[in-house]
Design a protein around this motif. Structure first.
Motif, short mmCIF file in Angstrom:
data_model
loop_
_atom_site.label_atom_id
_atom_site.label_comp_id
_atom_site.label_asym_id
_atom_site.label_seq_id
_atom_site.Cartn_x
_atom_site.Cartn_y
_atom_site.Cartn_z
N MET B 112 40.06 38.80 25.45
CA MET B 112 41.48 39.07 25.20
C MET B 112 42.34 38.23 26.14
SD MET B 112 43.43 41.77 23.73
CE MET B 112 44.90 42.70 24.05
N PHE B 114 46.46 37.66 27.29
CA PHE B 114 47.70 38.44 27.27
C PHE B 114 48.93 37.55 27.23
CE2 PHE B 114 44.29 40.77 29.19
CZ PHE B 114 44.40 42.03 28.64
N ASN B 118 47.60 36.00 33.37
CA ASN B 118 47.24 36.90 34.47
C ASN B 118 46.03 36.42 35.26
OD1 ASN B 118 45.44 37.33 32.47
ND2 ASN B 118 45.47 39.55 32.53
N PHE B 120 43.81 35.87 38.47
CA PHE B 120 43.73 36.71 39.66
C PHE B 120 44.23 35.92 40.87
CE2 PHE B 120 39.97 38.19 37.13
CZ PHE B 120 40.63 39.28 36.61
N ALA B 121 44.58 36.66 41.92
CA ALA B 121 45.06 36.03 43.15
C ALA B 121 43.88 35.47 43.92
CB ALA B 121 45.84 37.04 43.98
N MET B 122 43.22 34.50 43.32
CA MET B 122 42.07 33.86 43.96
C MET B 122 42.21 32.36 43.69
SD MET B 122 39.19 36.15 42.15
CE MET B 122 39.21 37.93 42.23
N LEU B 169 47.46 30.96 41.37
CA LEU B 169 48.84 31.37 41.11
C LEU B 169 49.82 30.23 41.36
CD1 LEU B 169 48.84 34.96 42.59
CD2 LEU B 169 48.28 34.17 40.31
N ARG B 170 49.33 29.13 41.93
CA ARG B 170 50.23 27.99 42.13
C ARG B 170 50.30 27.09 40.91
NH1 ARG B 170 49.35 26.13 48.36
NH2 ARG B 170 49.53 28.23 49.23
N ARG B 183 38.56 31.17 31.30
CA ARG B 183 37.70 32.18 31.92
C ARG B 183 37.25 33.20 30.89
NH1 ARG B 183 41.92 35.73 35.63
NH2 ARG B 183 42.66 36.72 33.76
N ALA B 184 37.99 33.33 29.78
CA ALA B 184 37.51 34.18 28.69
C ALA B 184 36.46 33.46 27.88
CB ALA B 184 38.68 34.61 27.80
#
Ligand SMILES: Nc1ncnc2c1ncn2[C@@H]1O[C@H](COP(=O)(O)OP(=O)(O)O)[C@@H](O)[C@H]1O
Ligand SMILES: [Mg+2]
Lengths: 305, 289
Positions: B112, B114, B118, B120-122, B169-170, B183-184
C-alpha cells in the motif's frame, strides 16, 4: 486592492498604540524569562558560595577525596563516598523497576486501544496516574515503609527505598513517555504495517526509535525526581552513612544527607552546601547530557528544515 | 531542494514499458465487500474484479469510500477502532477478509502507498533495508543488493546513490514517494494499492510517478526472484486525466442514499467514452464531483 485613487491609510494612533502594546508585552515576557534564569543562577550561586565559604573539609587530602571518603563526625567532616554509592544503588533499583514497567505501560496506553475495552482500561489507567502524580512524596514514603519495609519484610534498606522511589517516579515517567510515543506520526505506524511488519516489529523498529527524544525527556524527568527526593527515602532507605554492602543494607541518599546535615547537625551547614552543590551539578549534568543525546538524535532522523 | 533528474528525458523508461495484457483474468475478486465504521456502512456491497497485470483506477467524489475499500484489501482497516469489513476478497483462491488469514503475511503480498509520502525517519538505505530485515531477509549483502535494485527500479538510484546514508526525509516529495514505492515493491507484492499517490506532488513529480507505475506494470524485480513479473495495481485518484493516462480499467464509486457504492466499472476507454450511469457521465465530463 489596486485602487490608486485613494491614498494609503496614514499611520494612525491606533497602529502606534498596538506597536507600543507589542513592545510592552515583549518586555514583560523578557523580564519574566530573565527572572527565571536569574532565579536559577541565584540558587546555584548561593549553593556554590556556601560550599566554597565553608573552609576545607578534609585537611591534607585532595579535593577528590571528598567523593571517595566516608562521612565523619555526622557528616560535618570527611567525604560523601558512601552516600554517593547509596544514591547510585537506590537510583539503580528505582530505574531498573520503573523503566521497563513505565515503558510497557506507556506502550500499552498508546499502541493498543483498537477495542472499546482497551480504551476504557486506558482511561482508567491514565486517571489513576494523574492522581498518583499529585500524591505528596511523604505519603509515598509512608506507603513504602508499610508495604516494603514491614509487610514484605525488607526493613530499612536500599531495596525498599528504590522500590518506593519507583512507585513515585512511575506516574511521571509514564505520562512523559506516553507523550513521546504519541508524537510519532500515525503515518509511520500505518506505513510499517503496510510493509508487512507485525505490531511488535512496528514498535521496535519504527515507533520506539522515532520516540527516542521524547523517551529521553521522560527519563530525565524521572531521574530528576528520584535524585531530588528526600521524604520518601527517610522512612524506607534510612539514614545510615556506612558504605552499603548489599541492597539489603540501609543507605543514605544524597538528598537525605543534605536534609540531615541542614536540620539536625550542629555546624553542618557548610557540609550541607557542599553536598547540595554535588546534587545540583549532578542534575544539571544529567539534563545537559540527555538534551545533547536527544538533539543529536533529532538531527540525525529529522529533516534539517 | 533541486530536482536535477526531473529535467532529464526519461528515454530509458520508454523502451521498457510493456502493454497491459489484453485478455484480463482477475487477480483479485471483491464480492459484496462492505466497510463500516461503528456499524454504519461507509461503502457497501462492492463487486469488483482487479485484472492481473493491469492498472485499475478507482475514481469518484470525496467521501464515497474509495480509501476505505482500498484499505480493506490489505486489512489496514484492522488498525482502525470500530471498523468492520464484511464480504469476501479472493486473491489467488484465498479470501483475504477471512478471519483465519494472517494480516501480516497478507500485507507482504498486497502493498500500500499513501497520499502523503511516509518514509521513516531513517537513512534512505535503512528505509529499504529495514522492511527487508523485518520480513526475514537475513544476509546484509542480500539486503544491500535488493535495496539497490529497488532504487534502480524506481529510477532513484542515479539521484541518491551518493547519499544513501542521509535521512530520507531530506528528499523532495516526489523522491520520497518513489522511495516508498521502492520499499513496497522490493517485497515483491502481487498487488499494489495506491491511495491518491500523487495528490501531494507537483506536476513534474506526478509525471514521474505515472511513468513509474506504467513501467512497474510491465514488470519489476524484487525479493525471491530475479525474473521480472508484472505488478498489478489499484490506484485511487481524484485526477480524471491521470486515470485516463495510466489506468487500463476504471471503477467509479459514488454516494447513493448516504452510503458509498461502486456504480460501474470496465475498461477505462469505455467508462470515459460510453458511461452507463448518468452520474458517471456527468462526473467524467467534469460537470459534477
Ligand atoms: N476512521 C474513520 N472513522 C469513522 N468514519 C470514517 C473513517 N474513515 C472514513 N470514514 C467515513 O467513511 C466514509 C468514506 O471515507 P473514505 O473511505 O475516506 O472516502 P474517500 O477516500 O472516497 O474520500 C466517509 O463518510 C468518512 O466519514
Ligand atoms: Mg480517500
Amino acid at each position: 486592492m489596486a485602487d490608486l485613487g485613494t491614498p494609503a491609510p496614514p499611520q494612525t494612533d491606533q497602529a502606534a498604540v498596538s506597536h507600543w502594546g507589542d513592545r510592552f508585552a515583549a518586555g514583560v515576557m523578557w523580564s519574566v524569562a530573565l527572572g527565571v534564569v536569574a532565579l536559577l543562577l541565584w540558587i546555584v550561586g548561593d549553593v556554590l558560595m556556601g560550599a566554597v565559604g565553608g573552609g576545607p573539609w578534609a585537611p591534607g587530602e585532595g579535593w577528590w577525596a571528598y567523593f571517595t571518603a566516608e562521612p565523619r563526625s555526622l557528616g560535618v567532616r570527611g567525604g560523601i563516598g558512601s552516600v554517593l554509592a547509596s544514591t547510585g544503588l537506590i537510583l539503580t533499583v528505582c530505574l531498573g523497576v520503573a523503566l521497563p514497567l513505565g515503558l510497557g505501560t506507556a506502550v500499552l496506553l498508546t499502541e493498543t486501544g483498537a477495542t472499546r475495552g482497551d480504551a476504557r482500561l486506558a482511561r482508567a489507567v491514565r486517571r489513576s496516574l494523574d492522581v498518583l502524580a499529585g500524591v505528596p512524596s511523604i505519603v509515598f514514603g509512608l506507603f513504602g515503609s508499610v508495604l516494603f519495609c514491614e509487610v514484605m519484610g525488607m526493613g530499612f534498606s536500599i531495596k525498599a527505598g528504590g522500590l518506593t522511589l519507583a512507585c513515585m517516579v512511575l506516574p511521571i515517567f509514564i505520562r512523559a513517555a506516553e507523550d513521546g510515543l504519541r508524537s510519532v506520526p500515525e503515518a509511520w505506524r500505518q506505513g510499517a504495517t503496510a510493509l508487512g511488519l507485525s505490531r511488535a516489529a512496528t514498535l521496535r523498529r519504527v515507533v520506539l526509535p522515532a520516540a527516542f527524544p521524547g523517551l529521553a525527556v521522560a527519563f530525565v524527568l524521572g531521574v530528576g525526581r528520584a535524585l531530588a527526593e528526600t521524604a520518601a527515602l527517610l522512612f524506607t532507605a534510612g539514614t545510615v552513612t556506612r558504605m552499603p554492602g548489599s541492597l539489603d543494607d540501609s543507605g543514605r541518599a544524597l538528598s537525605v544527607h543534605i536534609y540531615e546535615l541542614a536540620m539536625f547537625v550542629n555546624g553542618g551547614e557548610a557540609a550541607a552546601y557542599r553536598a547540595a552543590t554535588v546534587l545540583v551539578l549532578l542534575l544539571l549534568g544529567i539534563n545537559l547530557a540527555a538534551a545533547a543525546v536527544a538533539r543529536r538524535y533529532v538531527l540525525h532522523v529529522r529533516p534539517s528544515a | 531542494m533541486s530536482l536535477p533528474v526531473l529535467n532529464e528525458p526519461d528515454l530509458h523508461l520508454v523502451g521498457q514499458v510493456r502493454p497491459a495484457p489484453a485478455v484480463a483474468h482477475p487477480l483479485l475478486r471483491a464480492c459484496c465487500v462492505t466497510v463500516s465504521y461503528g456499524g454504519k456502512p461507509a461503502v457497501r456491497d462492492v463487486e469488483l474484479e482487479i485484472a492481473h497485470g493491469r492498472i485499475t483506477a478507482i475514481i469518484g467524489p470525496s467521501g464515497c469510500g474509495k480509501s476505505s475499500f482500498l484499505a480493506s484489501l490489505n486489512r489496514l482497516t484492522d488498525l482502525i477502532g470500530g471498523c468492520t469489513v464484511s464480504g469476501a476478497a479472493m486473491l489467488e483462491g484465498h479470501d483475504l477478509l477471512a478471519p483465519g488469514v494472517d494480516p501480516v503475511a497478507l500485507r507482504r503480498r498486497v502493498g500500500m502507498i499513501f497520499q502523503k509520502p511516509n518514509p521513516f525517519a531513517m537513512s534512505i538505505r535503512k528505509n529499504l533495508e529495514m522492511p527487508l530485515k523485518a520480513n526475514g531477509v537475513r544476509g546484509a549483502a542480500d539486503r544491500r543488493d535488493l535495496a539497490e535494485q529497488a532504487l534502480r527500479d524506481v529510477g532513484l538510484w542515479d539521484e541518491v546513490s551518493g547519499r544513501l546514508n542521509q535521512s530520507a526525509l531530506r528528499l523532495s516529495g516526489g523522491q520520497q514517494q518513489r522511495l516508498c514505492i521502492a520499499r513496497a515493491v522490493v517485497l515483491r507484492p502481487r498487488l499494489l494499492l495506491l491511495d491518491e499517490p500523487c495528490s501531494a506532488l507537483d506536476p513534474m513529480a506526478t509525471q514521474r510517478i505515472e511513468e513509474l507505475l506504467t513501467e512497474l506494470r510491465g514488470g519489476c524485480c524484487g525479493l525471491d526472484s530475479d525474473e521480472e513479473s508484472p505488478l498489478t495495481q489499484v490506484v485511487v485518484t481524484h485526477n480524471l486525466a491521470q486515470a485516463k493516462r495510466i489506468a487500463d480499467d476504471t471503477a467509479v464509486f459514488w454516494v447513493r442514499e448516504g452510503c458509498g457504492v461502486m456504480i460501474e466499472s470496465g475498461p477505462t476507454e469505455s467508462v470515459f467514452t460510453h458511461p452507463q450511469e448518468e452520474e458517471t457521465r456527468r462526473y467524467v465530463s467534469g460537470l459534477q464531483g
